[in-house]
Structures are given as C-alpha cells and as structure tokens.
Design an enzyme around this catalytic site. Sequence first.
Site, PDB file in Angstrom:
ATOM      1  N   GLU A 234       0.811  -1.225   0.000  1.00  0.00           N
ATOM      2  CA  GLU A 234       0.000   0.000   0.000  1.00  0.00           C
ATOM      3  C   GLU A 234       0.845   1.277   0.000  1.00  0.00           C
ATOM      4  O   GLU A 234       0.820   2.055   0.967  1.00  0.00           O
ATOM      5  CB  GLU A 234      -0.980  -0.038   1.169  1.00  0.00           C
ATOM      6  CG  GLU A 234      -1.936  -1.214   1.055  1.00  0.00           C
ATOM      7  CD  GLU A 234      -3.039  -1.222   2.109  1.00  0.00           C
ATOM      8  OE1 GLU A 234      -2.929  -0.470   3.104  1.00  0.00           O
ATOM      9  OE2 GLU A 234      -4.003  -1.984   1.935  1.00  0.00           O
ATOM     10  N   GLU A 337      -4.124  -8.779  -1.593  1.00  0.00           N
ATOM     11  CA  GLU A 337      -4.726  -8.679  -0.255  1.00  0.00           C
ATOM     12  C   GLU A 337      -6.176  -8.252  -0.306  1.00  0.00           C
ATOM     13  O   GLU A 337      -6.565  -7.365  -1.066  1.00  0.00           O
ATOM     14  CB  GLU A 337      -3.960  -7.661   0.607  1.00  0.00           C
ATOM     15  CG  GLU A 337      -4.462  -7.628   2.057  1.00  0.00           C
ATOM     16  CD  GLU A 337      -3.824  -6.515   2.865  1.00  0.00           C
ATOM     17  OE1 GLU A 337      -2.585  -6.398   2.825  1.00  0.00           O
ATOM     18  OE2 GLU A 337      -4.561  -5.758   3.529  1.00  0.00           O
TER      19      GLU A 337
END
Length: 486
Positions: A234, A337
């Site tokens: 991220e 994810e």
Amino acid sequence: MKKNSIVALLAVTLFACSSQKKQIEAASFSVDGRNVTVYTSADNTDFRLTKTDVNLQFKDLKQPLETQLCVFVNPKKTFQTYLGIGGAITDASAEVFAKLSKKSQEEFLKAYYDKDKGIGYSIIRTNIHSCDFSSGSYTYINEGDAALKSFSIAHDREFRIPLMKKAIATAGGKVTVYASPWSPPAFMKDTKNMLQGGKLLPEFYQAWANYYVKFIESYEKEGIPIWGLTVQNEPMAKQTWESCIYTAEEERDFVKNYLGPTLQKSGFGDKKLTVWDHNRDLLSQRATTILDDPEASKYVWGIGFHWYESWSGGDSMFETVGKVHEMYPDKNLLFTEGCVEKFDYSKLQRWANGERYGESMIHDFNNGTVGWTDWNVLLDQNGGPNHVGNFCFAPLHGDTRTGGLIYTPSYYVIGHFSKFIGEKAKRISSVSSRSQLLTTSFLNQDGKVVTVVMNKTNEKLKYNLCIGAKATEVFILPHAIQTLIY
C-alpha cells in the site's frame, strides 16, 4: 547454418508444437460421455462445499430461449494460466496458531493446505518484519545499522517460520511464497517512524534494497523458498501502522535503479517482482508509469492489487483490472490482499462477508488475474492480534480461550475455487445470460472443466449450463455459490 541458430530454431519449433497441442486439446473438448457433479454452499442451509448433485446429464439445447437463464462455457477460448489461491501467514496468524490445541492445529493445516481434506491453498504471502498484524513493531536489524551487519530473523523463528514450514509440508511442498514490506526501519525514513507513512530517504535506497536480499537469503536458509516480492504494501496509504509512501515515479526509480539490479547481482533475478500492491483505483496510473519505462519494466513480473477502494463509498473497480490487462498483456495481475474490515464477533457467520470474496474472485479472474491472495489465514476471537487495534475478519478464527477453530462463510466460498482449480489450469470463456448469476470457468490439465456460479439474489434460480449445443439443467439456491465439475 550456425549451431546457435539451429538450437534457437529447434526451441521455437518445440514451443510452437507444445502451444499447438494445447490448442488442439482445448479445441477437441466434448461433453459427450461427461456427467456434471455440483458442490454447493448456501446461506440459511447446512450446505458447505456439499455435493448436491451428481451425474447430471448433458442434452441437446441448440438454441436457448430468452426466457431461459443460461451459463455459456466455451473451453475452446482459453486465457491466462492459473497460478493459485492462498492467504497471508502473518505474525498474528502464527501467534494464534501456537495457542490452538494440537488437534486444532492439525485441523487448521489440513483445512487450508490439504487439497483432499481441505481447500488446497497453494499461495502464502508473508510480511518482511512487522506489519499491523504483529504484536508490536520490530525489524531484523539494530536501529541505525545501514550495513545490515546485525541482520537476523530470530524473531520469526518463534512462531511464523514454524507455521510456514508446516503449511508447506501439508501442501506437499508445492506452495508459492512471496513477501511484502510494510515499512523500512525508522532511521531510513524522513519521519524517523515506521508508522504513519513517511518516505524512504534516497541515501538508504541501496541499504533497503540489500535488506530484501538478506530476507530472501535468511528464509531460504530456513528451507522456505521465496518465489517473489512486492516492492511495498500500500504505497499510497499513510496508515496508523507500518507504512511508507512511494509515488509512482519513486517506486519506478527504486525498482529500476536499486531493487531490480540488486536482486540480479545477488543471484535472485529469477524472483518475481510485483509492483503497486495497493487498491484497484490507482492501478492504471501506477502500471503506466512503471511499465512504460523499459528499464524498470524489465524487472517487473506483475502488478498486485487490493480490494479496499470502496472505502470512498463507491463500488469495487473490477473493470480497471481488465483495462490494465489489455494495456500490458505480457505482465501478470495478482490479487495480493483483501479482508472484511471492522471485526465484530456477532458477524462471524454473516453470509455477505463470503459473497464479497466470491464476487471479487469471479470478476478478478475474468479480468485476467492469475492468482488470488487473501489476507490473514487465521486470527483470534477478537480479530487480532493487531498492535494498533485494526481488527479484521479472517476465513478461520481461532478461539484462544478454548483452543478451537471457527469456520466462516468466507472459508467455504474461497474453497469453491481453490479446492477444484488445478495447478496451471487455463481460464476459459464463461458467460451468464443474466446479471443474477456471476460465473468463471477453468480447464484443468486433466481435461476436466471447473465452473463456478454464484447467485446473490433472494430467489432460487434454474439455469442451463451450456457447452455448444448441449446443456444440463441446474438449480441454485438463494445466496449460494456452486462449483460444477465435468
């Protein structure tokens, strides 16, 4: 003709023959003599990967009517090769596993990693030192050690590495393992803090690239082969936990000038490097910036993505994945994810949690994704441990008070894919005639087709599974998912 030219020509000829053979096998697919077996999981029932139909017969149906709901499967149209499905073994997962009873530990391992007795996970993601799903922040070096002389994975040997070894063994040794960092050590960042975002300082680019190499070397010495890496988890999110910001240009340049060359020089050029590892929303911009640079692109195996873009209140951006696949068909797409956030014990059996998985997996595979990785494989009865209170759901939860396991709908929904799709299967065309049903299909190497169908409506539906001019009639319950094998 020179010897090298002859060898090259022979290699091209063999490859062409192999590709032609696969095309012929797909083109010659026939349902004659095949029966359909159906496995079902459904809300408000006891059906959980339950065999609900056997020996369904194909009959002539040359022209379906508009009034007939159909799923059209065409095994002659093949697409990406399947890599696998799995989940992340984090510190949290490993710590909860250690608190289970021995019986529950064995049950857990078989439930995930045994293809016959469980759902056959074949991918493991893990964190490079700490993430939010760790009991606390830590690194593998002493603070300030840019030379990495103190590098040690001793922390991971207590819980995480033993669980990974057991998972790999249960899966028969065939597991794809990749690792992701959440943040460099604090001294390498402009904020001097592993949490709350911040950036990697340019003077530590090389030291940080060396850190990945040390990680790979250390894990492989433990007998855990590392298949690949993502550059940064991220990279556009300033989180309350371990996080680090890279613009697209910064990630591109880190890969091009440091991480890619360092892996090559260290003998790890074969490790699969995945960029982005964040939500679908900015997937196109990140891919374009990195992959349009030939010097960066040559190090990149694929683009990873998560599903949390709906935080803004909008819908999931499934089509973005397909558009990126159209732009860069030579690169791989990997779902890295996803989990259901905001843990609430009273919602452990909420069917919609599982449907979120089914919808995403069907759309992502249909848009060119080769592999799909869930987040934590195991959390406790509180949705943790998590050192910043970011508690979430997992497909399996371990009750550390009793030492037992709790199965959720998500586990069974994922199993409708992972249990039946085989290694190196080819995705094939699978189209629903109505929006009420979602579907995807794969052709396994043994010649069998796996078709997944999901019904998100409140109605029991009848549909025809159609292959060419043949079809078989199938019923699907409200809020149900089916896997059809034939």
